[in-house]
Scaffold this active site. Structure first.
Site, PDB file in Angstrom:
ATOM      1  N   CYS A 407       0.869  -1.180   0.000  1.00  0.00           N
ATOM      2  CA  CYS A 407       0.000   0.000   0.000  1.00  0.00           C
ATOM      3  C   CYS A 407       0.900   1.222   0.000  1.00  0.00           C
ATOM      4  CB  CYS A 407      -0.969   0.012   1.173  1.00  0.00           C
ATOM      5  SG  CYS A 407      -0.202   0.220   2.786  1.00  0.00           S
ATOM      6  N   HIS A 585      -4.218   6.163   8.128  1.00  0.00           N
ATOM      7  CA  HIS A 585      -2.811   6.333   8.498  1.00  0.00           C
ATOM      8  C   HIS A 585      -2.159   7.257   7.495  1.00  0.00           C
ATOM      9  CE1 HIS A 585      -3.161   2.793   5.882  1.00  0.00           C
ATOM     10  NE2 HIS A 585      -2.016   3.171   5.358  1.00  0.00           N
TER      11      HIS A 585
END
Length: 666
Positions: A407, A585
């Site tokens: 990611c 995040h």
């Protein structure tokens, strides 16, 4: 190992133009609803409209003898440019950039006195970028309690200066450019040369360069022309659905194999839905077919010019319904005729090419679709209509030993996904298969399988061209995981399975990859009781990110820039995981803003909307040296168990939540 991947792209001029066009499109497309509203009001109430109304259309004088202002003029002069500027500024620097961009654009609008779309597309991003740079000067240096004062005054002062710069600097430049471009278009129209633009526009569409042309030049000039004349031919230079429809009809009658079978569905999507990119793979299979769309485009433009027809506002998407909805009152015959003749000519030329050349459409449609996505630079939302969707078509030639989840930051979503898949693969009897996670920036080309969110796959391919790529829509409970397990089983049962078994070496920990459940990391003090909130106060996604980020700030785990990076990460790819869970995040670039590892948990009993998904649990993540991965593994195990998710929903104390996650800080 053979795999369906694309070659590492080069940063060519075409790519730069694509990116520029995509950025321009990003400012225009969110505001298409406002363009349509203006188009409807214009079509109805101007002097030549369906329901002429001086007060609404802005023509003639009022009862008091003063000129009517109406809705048409103010909307096109002020509303639409300010919306574009706000959107452009927000793309660069969130709401703050949008507000300052709108302020600066007001100076351009007043200085020019004409609709300033080009000026708005310059001033909006410029204001957002400069405001961002100015804020960075005193980031973290403002005394507590003075943040609002500094932020408001800095935005106000800089916005005022930009408005003056727009008035005296930008507006004269853009006015001269608009005048020159308009004169050039008039020259083409008066000399019968406008149809020749199809020679450039049709190939540009297939290469995804049309946004720069359409939104950067044609739409602003078309708006100006429509304001003066009540309609514009420029809106249909690129949006006419006729050329693409003619090409797909030719495939329906004279195509072969998969191309012939898929053409009817593609025609419905293209002509009625307005998604023109659906026919691009058919052109890429046989590049000579571009002659058919060029001929059709030229015919459509010539028809519009001869009949003096046009639209009152942009037709987006390029559906026949959108085209008819924006057609000027006196132009229905010409517009419909232009679509029909464009489709007819495109059909005839394309049919001739298909009948006189020999080609295996059955074999090449898939590769042409992949080529189209490579040109576009991202996954096509309609490509699966042509070639289907799934894990992929790679042929495995050795047992699968290394799987990586990738990611943007490599700390939250990918760690959760890796933990879920690892448990599935262990349960299937293959504990030797290493499942790690990493940021895309740190990928190496030594993995067997790369798993990414569907919006990130094309970014991961160039760095891992020898791997099988699997795209998922969420990392928590994707059905693709079961397919990967089957791939592992098949690879272990195939030739060469003896060579890689339980003695397989672990994946090197360098380069940013790491196991999502390391044995040498204890996760000490990653999750504290004060970082768990049972009743969150946020009511939307962005506020929830702020709430989870504030808990990380309160315990000194991160600084304010990291919270901003959490929003940036969310804008690029959603951190929704499934099972009512989201894990916001920061980006990979924001890791320097993490002071120590920390996790925050906020529960929303009633649920909040997370880009169309319901979320009840928001887990904020900031991790250094993998210290957060132990708790993420625990979270993954819980949220794949419906009974434990129900217990979390019913928990009445923070201690109950901590107990469910086990001794995560041991």
């Amino acid at each position: 190992m053979a795999t369906a991947t694309v070659a590492k792209p080069r940063t060519s001029m075409r790519v730069h133009v694509q990116r520029f066009g995509t950025f321009l499109s990003g400012m225009i497309m969110p505001n298409i609803g406002a363009f349509i509203a203006w188009g409807i009001i214009t079509a109805l109430f101007i002097q030549t409209g369906w329901l002429p109304n001086p007060e609404l259309g802005g023509f003639g004088n009022s009862a008091a003898g003063t000129p009517n202002v109406g809705l048409v003029g103010p909307m096109i002069t002020y509303l639409l440019p300010l919306l574009i500027a706000y959107t452009g500024g927000k793309m660069v620097y969130d709401v703050r950039g949008g507000v300052v961009g709108a302020i600066g654009t007001m100076g351009v609008i007043v200085g020019a006195g004409i609709p300033m779309f080009i000026g708005a597309m310059i001033m909006g991003p410029l204001a957002g970028w400069t405001m961002k740079k100015i804020d960075s000067i005193w980031d973290g240096k403002i005394r507590p309690g003075f943040e609002m004062l500094v932020n408001n005054f800095s935005a106000g002062i800089w916005g005022a200066l930009l408005a003056l710069f727009g008035f005296f600097g930008i507006s004269p430049v853009v006015t001269n450019f608009s005048t020159a471009a308009g004169n050039f278009v008039e020259f083409l129209v008066h000399n019968g040369l406008l149809p020749l633009t199809s020679i450039f526009i049709e190939p540009a569409k297939v290469l995804f360069l049309n946004n720069a042309i359409n939104h950067g030049v044609l739409t602003p000039l078309g708006i100006q022309q429509s304001l003066e004349q009540g309609k514009s031919i420029l809106f249909l230079l690129e949006a006419n659905p006729g050329p693409g429809a003619g090409l797909l009809l030719a495939y329906i009658f004279f195509g072969r194999g998969a191309a012939k079978a898929s053409a009817p569905g593609a025609l419905i999507i293209q002509f009625l839905g307005g998604i023109h990119e659906i026919y691009f793979p058919y052109v890429l299979m046989r590049p000579l077919l571009i002659l058919g769309t060029i001929a059709g485009g030229m015919t459509g433009i010539a028809t519009l010019a001869i009949t003096n027809s046009g639209l009152v506002a942009p037709a987006a998407p390029g559906s026949i319904f959108a085209v008819l909805a924006q057609t000027a009152r006196d132009s229905y015959f010409g517009v419909i005729l232009s679509v029909v003749l464009a489709a007819t000519v495109s059909f005839l030329v394309s049919s001739l090419i298909l009948r006189t050349t020999h080609h295996s459409d059955e074999v090449d449609l898939g590769s042409a679709t992949s080529k189209m996505e490579a040109l576009k630079g991202k996954k096509s939302s309609v490509a699966s209509t042509l070639v289907g969707a799934g894990v992929g078509t790679a042929v495995l030639t050795r047992p699968i030993a290394n799987i990586v989840f990738a990611c943007d930051a490599g700390m939250g979503s990918s760690a959760m996904g890796a933990s879920v898949l690892r448990n599935k693969i262990k349960a299937a009897g293959f504990p030797e298969v290493k499942v790690t996670n990493a940021s895309i920036a740190n990928l190496r080309d030594d993995y067997d399988v790369v798993v990414t969110h569907q919006d990130l796959t094309e970014r991961a391919r160039p760095a891992t061209s020898s791997a099988v790529h699997v795209s998922v829509d969420n990392f928590m409970n994707s059905p693709r995981y079961d397919e990967i397990v089957e791939m592992v089983k098949e690879s272990k049962a195939g030739p060469g399975a003896e060579s890689t078994t339980a003695t397989a070496e672990p994946v090197a920990q360098g380069g940013g990859a790491h196991a999502a459940e390391p044995s040498d990391v204890g996760g000490k003090d990653v999750l504290l009781a004060q970082s768990v909130v049972l009743n969150g106060t946020a009511r939307d996604r962005d506020s929830a990110i702020d709430e989870a980020g504030q808990l990380l700030l309160d315990r000194g785990a991160v600084d304010t820039s990291y919270v901003q990076a959490m929003h940036q990460r969310e804008e690029s790819v959603s951190t929704y995981m499934g099972s009512f869970l989201a894990i916001p995040h920061g980006t990979n670039a924001a890791k320097d803003h993490i002071k120590h590892s920390g996790v925050s948990i906020v529960r929303y009993p009633e649920g909040i909307d997370w880009a169309g998904k319901q979320v009840k649990f928001v887990v904020g993540v900031a991790g250094i040296n993998n210290e957060h991965l132990h708790i993420l593994s625990s979270i993954a195990k819980i949220f794949t168990d419906k009974a434990q998710v129900a217990q979390l929903e019913q928990a009445t104390s923070v201690d109950e939540v901590l107990e469910l996650f086990g001794k995560v800080n041991a």
